[in-house]
Design a protein around this motif. Structure first.
Motif, PDB file in Angstrom:
ATOM      1  N   CYS A   1      51.230  59.549 -25.041  1.00 26.96           N
ATOM      2  CA  CYS A   1      51.427  60.604 -26.039  1.00 26.96           C
ATOM      3  C   CYS A   1      50.259  60.725 -27.011  1.00 26.96           C
ATOM      4  CB  CYS A   1      52.724  60.372 -26.814  1.00 26.96           C
ATOM      5  SG  CYS A   1      54.207  60.525 -25.789  1.00 26.96           S
ATOM      6  N   GLY A   2      49.259  59.857 -26.900  1.00 29.92           N
ATOM      7  CA  GLY A   2      48.015  60.027 -27.647  1.00 29.92           C
ATOM      8  C   GLY A   2      48.126  59.979 -29.156  1.00 29.92           C
ATOM      9  N   MET A   3      48.975  59.106 -29.705  1.00 30.86           N
ATOM     10  CA  MET A   3      49.181  59.102 -31.151  1.00 30.86           C
ATOM     11  C   MET A   3      47.896  58.828 -31.926  1.00 30.86           C
ATOM     12  SD  MET A   3      51.946  56.995 -33.475  1.00 30.86           S
ATOM     13  CE  MET A   3      51.197  55.379 -33.242  1.00 30.86           C
ATOM     14  N   GLU A   4      47.122  57.878 -31.491  1.00 29.09           N
ATOM     15  CA  GLU A   4      45.901  57.531 -32.213  1.00 29.09           C
ATOM     16  C   GLU A   4      44.873  58.654 -32.125  1.00 29.09           C
ATOM     17  OE1 GLU A   4      44.955  53.809 -30.407  1.00 29.09           O
ATOM     18  OE2 GLU A   4      46.258  52.660 -31.751  1.00 29.09           O
ATOM     19  N   GLU A   5      44.797  59.320 -30.977  1.00 27.81           N
ATOM     20  CA  GLU A   5      43.877  60.449 -30.833  1.00 27.81           C
ATOM     21  C   GLU A   5      44.307  61.618 -31.718  1.00 27.81           C
ATOM     22  OE1 GLU A   5      45.142  58.721 -28.408  1.00 27.81           O
ATOM     23  OE2 GLU A   5      43.471  57.941 -27.209  1.00 27.81           O
ATOM     24  N   LEU A   6      45.624  61.879 -31.764  1.00 24.62           N
ATOM     25  CA  LEU A   6      46.152  62.930 -32.637  1.00 24.62           C
ATOM     26  C   LEU A   6      45.865  62.621 -34.102  1.00 24.62           C
ATOM     27  CD1 LEU A   6      49.608  63.626 -30.950  1.00 24.62           C
ATOM     28  CD2 LEU A   6      47.764  65.286 -31.214  1.00 24.62           C
TER      29      LEU A   6
ATOM     30  N   ALA B   1      46.062  60.386 -42.993  1.00 21.52           N
ATOM     31  CA  ALA B   1      47.098  61.043 -42.190  1.00 21.52           C
ATOM     32  C   ALA B   1      47.800  60.001 -41.327  1.00 21.52           C
ATOM     33  CB  ALA B   1      46.481  62.129 -41.317  1.00 21.52           C
ATOM     34  N   GLU B   2      49.123  59.946 -41.430  1.00 25.39           N
ATOM     35  CA  GLU B   2      49.898  58.967 -40.684  1.00 25.39           C
ATOM     36  C   GLU B   2      51.135  59.625 -40.076  1.00 25.39           C
ATOM     37  OE1 GLU B   2      48.847  55.064 -43.487  1.00 25.39           O
ATOM     38  OE2 GLU B   2      50.907  55.840 -43.366  1.00 25.39           O
ATOM     39  N   PHE B   3      51.706  58.963 -39.083  1.00 26.46           N
ATOM     40  CA  PHE B   3      52.946  59.433 -38.472  1.00 26.46           C
ATOM     41  C   PHE B   3      54.087  58.544 -38.930  1.00 26.46           C
ATOM     42  CE2 PHE B   3      49.840  61.024 -35.309  1.00 26.46           C
ATOM     43  CZ  PHE B   3      50.139  62.367 -35.430  1.00 26.46           C
ATOM     44  N   VAL B   4      55.015  59.120 -39.653  1.00 24.68           N
ATOM     45  CA  VAL B   4      56.136  58.343 -40.166  1.00 24.68           C
ATOM     46  C   VAL B   4      57.041  57.855 -39.035  1.00 24.68           C
ATOM     47  CG1 VAL B   4      57.718  60.273 -40.517  1.00 24.68           C
ATOM     48  CG2 VAL B   4      57.863  58.296 -42.021  1.00 24.68           C
ATOM     49  N   CYS B   5      57.023  58.545 -37.911  1.00 29.07           N
ATOM     50  CA  CYS B   5      57.900  58.190 -36.787  1.00 29.07           C
ATOM     51  C   CYS B   5      57.516  56.867 -36.148  1.00 29.07           C
ATOM     52  CB  CYS B   5      57.875  59.290 -35.736  1.00 29.07           C
ATOM     53  SG  CYS B   5      56.247  59.581 -35.040  1.00 29.07           S
ATOM     54  N   ALA B   6      56.407  56.269 -36.602  1.00 29.19           N
ATOM     55  CA  ALA B   6      56.009  54.961 -36.070  1.00 29.19           C
ATOM     56  C   ALA B   6      56.173  53.861 -37.111  1.00 29.19           C
ATOM     57  CB  ALA B   6      54.554  55.017 -35.599  1.00 29.19           C
ATOM     58  N   LYS B   7      56.791  54.178 -38.231  1.00 26.80           N
ATOM     59  CA  LYS B   7      56.942  53.222 -39.314  1.00 26.80           C
ATOM     60  C   LYS B   7      58.312  52.546 -39.271  1.00 26.80           C
ATOM     61  CE  LYS B   7      53.762  55.327 -42.636  1.00 26.80           C
ATOM     62  NZ  LYS B   7      52.983  54.078 -42.823  1.00 26.80           N
ATOM     63  N   ASP B   8      58.378  51.376 -39.877  1.00 27.81           N
ATOM     64  CA  ASP B   8      59.640  50.634 -39.917  1.00 27.81           C
ATOM     65  C   ASP B   8      60.715  51.401 -40.678  1.00 27.81           C
ATOM     66  OD1 ASP B   8      58.638  48.527 -38.454  1.00 27.81           O
ATOM     67  OD2 ASP B   8      58.055  47.345 -40.211  1.00 27.81           O
ATOM     68  N   GLU B   9      60.304  52.159 -41.713  1.00 32.91           N
ATOM     69  CA  GLU B   9      61.270  52.930 -42.492  1.00 32.91           C
ATOM     70  C   GLU B   9      61.995  53.957 -41.620  1.00 32.91           C
ATOM     71  OE1 GLU B   9      57.846  51.888 -45.308  1.00 32.91           O
ATOM     72  OE2 GLU B   9      58.131  52.428 -43.208  1.00 32.91           O
TER      73      GLU B   9
ATOM     74  N   LYS C   1      58.776  63.411 -27.262  1.00 34.10           N
ATOM     75  CA  LYS C   1      59.185  62.005 -27.169  1.00 34.10           C
ATOM     76  C   LYS C   1      59.852  61.549 -28.462  1.00 34.10           C
ATOM     77  CE  LYS C   1      59.097  59.401 -24.524  1.00 34.10           C
ATOM     78  NZ  LYS C   1      60.146  58.853 -23.633  1.00 34.10           N
ATOM     79  N   VAL C   2      59.277  61.899 -29.614  1.00 33.62           N
ATOM     80  CA  VAL C   2      59.861  61.519 -30.892  1.00 33.62           C
ATOM     81  C   VAL C   2      61.260  62.124 -31.032  1.00 33.62           C
ATOM     82  CG1 VAL C   2      59.676  61.744 -33.404  1.00 33.62           C
ATOM     83  CG2 VAL C   2      57.647  61.193 -32.041  1.00 33.62           C
ATOM     84  N   SER C   3      61.385  63.413 -30.733  1.00 29.67           N
ATOM     85  CA  SER C   3      62.670  64.094 -30.863  1.00 29.67           C
ATOM     86  C   SER C   3      63.705  63.507 -29.901  1.00 29.67           C
ATOM     87  CB  SER C   3      62.499  65.590 -30.595  1.00 29.67           C
ATOM     88  OG  SER C   3      63.720  66.269 -30.713  1.00 29.67           O
TER      89      SER C   3
ATOM     90  N   ASP D   1      58.551  49.457 -26.807  1.00 30.27           N
ATOM     91  CA  ASP D   1      58.250  50.378 -25.707  1.00 30.27           C
ATOM     92  C   ASP D   1      57.953  51.784 -26.231  1.00 30.27           C
ATOM     93  OD1 ASP D   1      58.643  48.326 -23.938  1.00 30.27           O
ATOM     94  OD2 ASP D   1      60.670  48.943 -23.350  1.00 30.27           O
ATOM     95  N   TYR D   2      58.706  52.199 -27.227  1.00 31.99           N
ATOM     96  CA  TYR D   2      58.529  53.520 -27.853  1.00 31.99           C
ATOM     97  C   TYR D   2      57.136  53.632 -28.472  1.00 31.99           C
ATOM     98  CZ  TYR D   2      59.195  56.810 -31.833  1.00 31.99           C
ATOM     99  OH  TYR D   2      59.084  57.803 -32.770  1.00 31.99           O
ATOM    100  N   LEU D   3      56.734  52.632 -29.268  1.00 37.96           N
ATOM    101  CA  LEU D   3      55.412  52.655 -29.885  1.00 37.96           C
ATOM    102  C   LEU D   3      54.313  52.631 -28.829  1.00 37.96           C
ATOM    103  CD1 LEU D   3      55.850  50.208 -32.914  1.00 37.96           C
ATOM    104  CD2 LEU D   3      55.882  52.709 -32.925  1.00 37.96           C
ATOM    105  N   SER D   4      54.542  51.878 -27.781  1.00 40.91           N
ATOM    106  CA  SER D   4      53.555  51.807 -26.698  1.00 40.91           C
ATOM    107  C   SER D   4      53.382  53.167 -26.023  1.00 40.91           C
ATOM    108  CB  SER D   4      53.991  50.763 -25.666  1.00 40.91           C
ATOM    109  OG  SER D   4      53.086  50.711 -24.588  1.00 40.91           O
ATOM    110  N   THR D   5      54.479  53.882 -25.827  1.00 40.71           N
ATOM    111  CA  THR D   5      54.414  55.212 -25.220  1.00 40.71           C
ATOM    112  C   THR D   5      53.708  56.204 -26.143  1.00 40.71           C
ATOM    113  OG1 THR D   5      56.470  54.827 -24.012  1.00 40.71           O
ATOM    114  CG2 THR D   5      55.776  57.106 -24.261  1.00 40.71           C
TER     115      THR D   5
END
Length: 561
Positions: A538-543, A278-286, A508-510, A529-533
């Motif tokens: 925003c707990g991305m790794e926990e999610l 499971a991954e979040f596309v909103c954190a990818k270079d694409e 935050k993503v939206s 800064d966005y990835l750091s937040t």
């Protein structure tokens, strides 16, 4: 209290205290306690024949006491049911009954969440139905679960128990005779383009984002709404969509960058890789590339400047007046109105590197919160005999729509039941077919599978059209059908994590996606800064860990069947 309950989770199916069951049974009826049985073993007592069921019903319903389908099922199962059902104040009344210990034998059509089911199962309010899901007690449902192990996965709670019968509607391409069964929700956005404008300009239907960009510029520069339809000068909107909206967003165009981030029941940007991660596309270079790319379109005035604020009604108004060259919607006819004949589907477009990928989605979720037997029930096996009949295709057809002879009027040459038309319904009953359905529909554990539309009753014409388009036009553009299932069941800790972070994460993503499309970016510093937040507050790794854990259990339960 919740933390104490959590300690019981891993062993609850084997160690529910008999005294707890007895106490709830006594409170429920104000009578003798229920029969004691070993955990994980079916209660063979069938002496109870009268049952009290509380639940929901349609606001149009005339009630269940005189429902001819339900009455016949009761007779066949040898039971009598006292219905306490309502369309208003259901949640309040259910809470009063549970809180006061005055439990009915079962709750019907309440829609308990998986979180509620687990907690009510742990504290003894709901019984574990696993021992009854066998050929002996529920042959119809047992057969379905054997043929569809993903359904069993969807109703198995994180403690390994099943506290409710499955409900859901699977309307997919198998229902129109296709070999593979793709849900009608697989690709929610169908993109479309005004081919009459293309023809007038001597352009072909685009196959790449670059070609679409050329077409949109030509629509704007030639003011095609004014030129072709005679609308006011300057009225042309090259492309109009909503922003991250379900069937009318811009997301389908991201396919040229390797993904489509559909609005969904989980985090909007959650994807599942081919190896089950499971991954979040909103954190990818694409994702970053896509946002930067479409900012240029927005800045050139090719995308509707009101896309971030307009409603679906406003979008339809623009499209149906001939202002829009490209849009997304469920059907061409529905959004384009009298101009629909001038539009064709716009295929999935290749991106700058010449490839595309559509992130498909699963269909409507299967849930088990619509029939739950309580510890007050003395003879669960007897009551479940009644409900097993609901899993017969011809029965569920009538529970969903209405009885044969009323809603279903005749069978075709293949034995497929045909529903009443609006005209027939108005002439015979003084109401539309939809209103007639509302009067007869019964809430509860109704499971409609795609194949029923081939074997039992006819699918609605618009659904046939939609699925035909999906199967014949859109699915050939899909490179991978791997997707995160919406039926995953979460532990209490996972739910706590999701509750803690999900809203902030999605907001935050939206927020940043909209900001970057409008204003440009992100710069390297903004992206960092966005990835750091996302990883921090925003707990991305926990999610990601929570969603991964739920999926791993889902896959394990499915493979175990």
């Amino acid at each position: 209290m919740m933390r104490k309950l959590k300690l019981w989770k891993k062993m609850v199916c084997m160690t529910v205290l008999a005294g707890l069951i007895v106490s709830f049974g006594g409170c429920g009826k104000g009578s003798e306690p229920t029969t004691k049985v070993e955990p994980g073993v079916a209660n063979t007592d069938v002496s109870q024949t009268s049952f009290d069921i509380m639940g929901g019903m349609s606001a149009l319903s005339k009630g269940y006491d005189d429902n001819e389908v339900l009455n016949k099922l009761q007779k066949d199962a040898g039971v009598e049911i006292e219905w306490t059902c309502m369309s208003d104040s259901l949640a309040e009344q259910v809470n009063i009954r549970i809180g006061g210990g005055q439990l009915p034998d079962a709750f019907l059509g309440v829609g308990f969440s998986n979180y509620d089911l687990t907690n009510y199962g742990i504290d003894g309010t709901f019984i574990d139905l696993t021992p009854y899901l066998t050929e002996e007690y529920m042959p119809n449902l047992c057969k379905i679960l054997e043929e569809n192990p993903d359904i069993r996965s969807a109703i198995t709670m994180s403690d390994g128990c099943i506290y409710g019968l499955p409900a859901g509607e699977r309307m997919g391409t198998a229902g129109i005779g296709a070999k593979e069964d793709y849900s009608i929700y697989t690709i929610p956005q169908f993109s479309m383009i005004n081919k009459a404008w293309l023809d007038d300009l001597g352009l072909s239907v685009p196959t790449t984002l670059e070609e679409l960009h050329t077409a949109l510029k030509a629509f704007k520069e030639n003011d095609m709404s004014a030129k072709y339809y005679g609308n006011d000068a300057g009225s042309t909107i090259p492309m109009s969509t909503g922003f991250d909206q379900w069937c009318w967003g811009q997301n389908i165009f991201y396919a040229g960058f390797g993904f489509t981030n559909w609005p969904n029941d989980v985090c909007n940007d959650l994807i599942l890789t081919k190896d089950g991660k499971a991954e979040f596309v909103c954190a990818k270079d694409e994702y970053r590339q896509a946002i930067s790319y479409f900012h240029d379109w927005f800045a050139e005035g090719l995308m509707d400047q009101e896309m971030f604020s307009q409603t679906d009604t406003q979008l339809i108004a623009k499209c149906s007046q001939g202002y829009v060259g490209v849009a997304t919607w469920w059907y061409i006819e529905e959004v384009m109105g009298e101009y629909a004949k001038d539009y064709v589907f716009l295929p999935i477009l290749d991106g700058p590197d010449g490839s595309h990928n559509v992130t498909v989605r699963t269909g409507g979720a299967t849930n088990s919160g619509n029939l739950n037997i309580t510890s007050a029930c003395k003879s669960p096996a007897k009551l479940l005999k009644f409900f097993d009949q609901w899993y017969d295709p011809e029965i569920v057809m009538q529970l969903q729509y209405g009885p044969i002879g009323t809603y279903f009027t005749e069978q075709d040459e293949n034995g497929i039941w045909q529903s009443i038309t609006d005209e027939e319904s108005k002439e015979k009953y003084g109401k539309s077919a939809g209103e007639l359905k509302g009067e007869y529909e019964v809430y509860g554990p109704k499971l409609i599978l795609s194949e029923y539309y081939n074997t039992t009753f006819k699918m609605e014409d618009r659904a046939i059209e939609r699925l035909t388009d999906l199967n014949e036009f859109w699915m050939p553009y899909v490179d991978s059908t791997v997707t995160y299932p919406v039926d995953c069941v979460y532990t209490e800790d996972e739910l706590d994590t999701i509750d803690l972070y999900k809203v902030d994460f999605e907001n935050k993503v939206s927020e940043m996606e909209g900001l970057w499309i409008k204003n440009g970016g992100p710069t390297d510093k903004e992206w960092e800064d966005y990835l750091s937040t996302l990883k921090g507050s925003c707990g991305m790794e926990e999610l990601q860990k929570a969603y991964q854990g739920a999926y791993d259990r889902y896959a394990e339960a499915k493979d175990a069947e």
